[in-house]
Design a protein around this motif. Structure first.
Motif, mmCIF file in Angstrom:
data_model
loop_
_atom_site.group_PDB
_atom_site.id
_atom_site.type_symbol
_atom_site.label_atom_id
_atom_site.label_comp_id
_atom_site.label_asym_id
_atom_site.label_seq_id
_atom_site.Cartn_x
_atom_site.Cartn_y
_atom_site.Cartn_z
ATOM 1 N N PRO A 64 -8.976 5.330 1.939
ATOM 2 C CA PRO A 64 -8.847 4.137 1.118
ATOM 3 C C PRO A 64 -7.306 3.603 1.291
ATOM 4 N N ASP A 65 -7.335 2.211 1.231
ATOM 5 C CA ASP A 65 -6.080 1.715 1.547
ATOM 6 C C ASP A 65 -5.371 1.316 0.027
ATOM 7 N N ASP A 66 -4.444 2.289 -0.346
ATOM 8 C CA ASP A 66 -3.488 2.175 -1.420
ATOM 9 C C ASP A 66 -2.061 2.468 -1.336
ATOM 10 N N VAL A 67 -1.671 1.773 -0.027
ATOM 11 C CA VAL A 67 -0.311 2.140 0.500
ATOM 12 C C VAL A 67 0.770 1.731 -0.426
ATOM 13 N N ALA A 68 0.758 0.596 -1.179
ATOM 14 C CA ALA A 68 1.684 0.428 -2.294
ATOM 15 C C ALA A 68 1.923 1.222 -3.353
ATOM 16 N N ALA A 69 0.665 1.715 -3.768
ATOM 17 C CA ALA A 69 0.658 2.840 -4.927
ATOM 18 C C ALA A 69 1.382 4.066 -4.317
ATOM 19 N N GLY A 70 0.863 4.478 -3.000
ATOM 20 C CA GLY A 70 1.565 5.842 -2.362
ATOM 21 C C GLY A 70 2.865 5.660 -2.174
#
Length: 200
Positions: A64-70
């Motif tokens: 899942p794409d949550d790059v900004a949160a990571g």
């Protein structure tokens, strides 16, 4: 004991949860060690550099794409460098200064950050020259906490807790650290790489 967990399982909800878990590890680890031969240690990464790294992780593994949160969590974890309660001994391979993560601008900003942070009281940062003879066979990077060693492999994360294996990792880290350059010599190697990226 050695335990491996596939990345698709560890990252099944995206990158934020594992980064949050890592924050806990760092907060509990008063004295950590890391050997990172090919990239910049996560706790010293700029936001732009970390964004490229986590984007590559998400794209490669199809999680899942949550790059900004990571990335936000990775930046949060860096507070351990400034709280006066933690210490980290880090050896970067010279190659880490040249591995292209995001192009010239990202690399310049990243190397400038290393030069700013190299004198932090919480950090002993060494650069292992590409030509160094460090007396052991080359090995992948690893992170050490008081009670475990962590490896990040292509398909999984590996955690090692056996006392005998931990002792060998301490011995290996001492050999790597003994061959690394510190202080002005490390600054010189970082400065040489910064000049390379400035001419990119």
């Amino acid at each position: 004991m050695t335990r491996s967990i596939p990345w698709q399982q560890r990252l099944s909800t995206g990158t934020e949860d594992i980064q949050n878990e890592v924050i806990g590890w760092y907060q509990r680890t008063r004295h950590g060690k890391a050997y990172v031969p090919h990239m910049i240690w996560g706790t010293l990464q700029t936001e732009a550099y970390a964004t490229v790294i986590l984007r590559r992780v998400v794209d490669f593994l199809g999680v899942p794409d949550d790059v900004a949160a990571g990335v936000a969590k990775r930046m949060e974890r860096q507070q351990v460098l400034y709280d006066g309660e933690h210490r980290y001994d880090v050896v970067l391979g010279e190659q880490a200064l040249y591995t292209n993560v995001g192009g010239g601008q990202v690399m310049r900003e990243q190397l400038e950050r290393l030069l700013r942070e190299i004198d932090l009281p919480s950090l002993e940062l060494g650069i292992l020259p590409a030509t160094a003879d460090f007396g052991i066979v080359p090995m992948p990077g690893f992170n050490m906490r008081e009670d475990r060693v962590d490896y990040e492999l292509v398909s999984c994360g590996v955690d090692i807790t056996d006392a005998g294996e931990l002792a060998l990792h301490h011995k290996a880290f001492d050999a790597l650290g003994g061959a690394a350059h510190y202080g002005d010599s490390a600054r010189s190697l970082i400065g040489k790489a910064l000049a390379f990226w400035s001419n990119d």
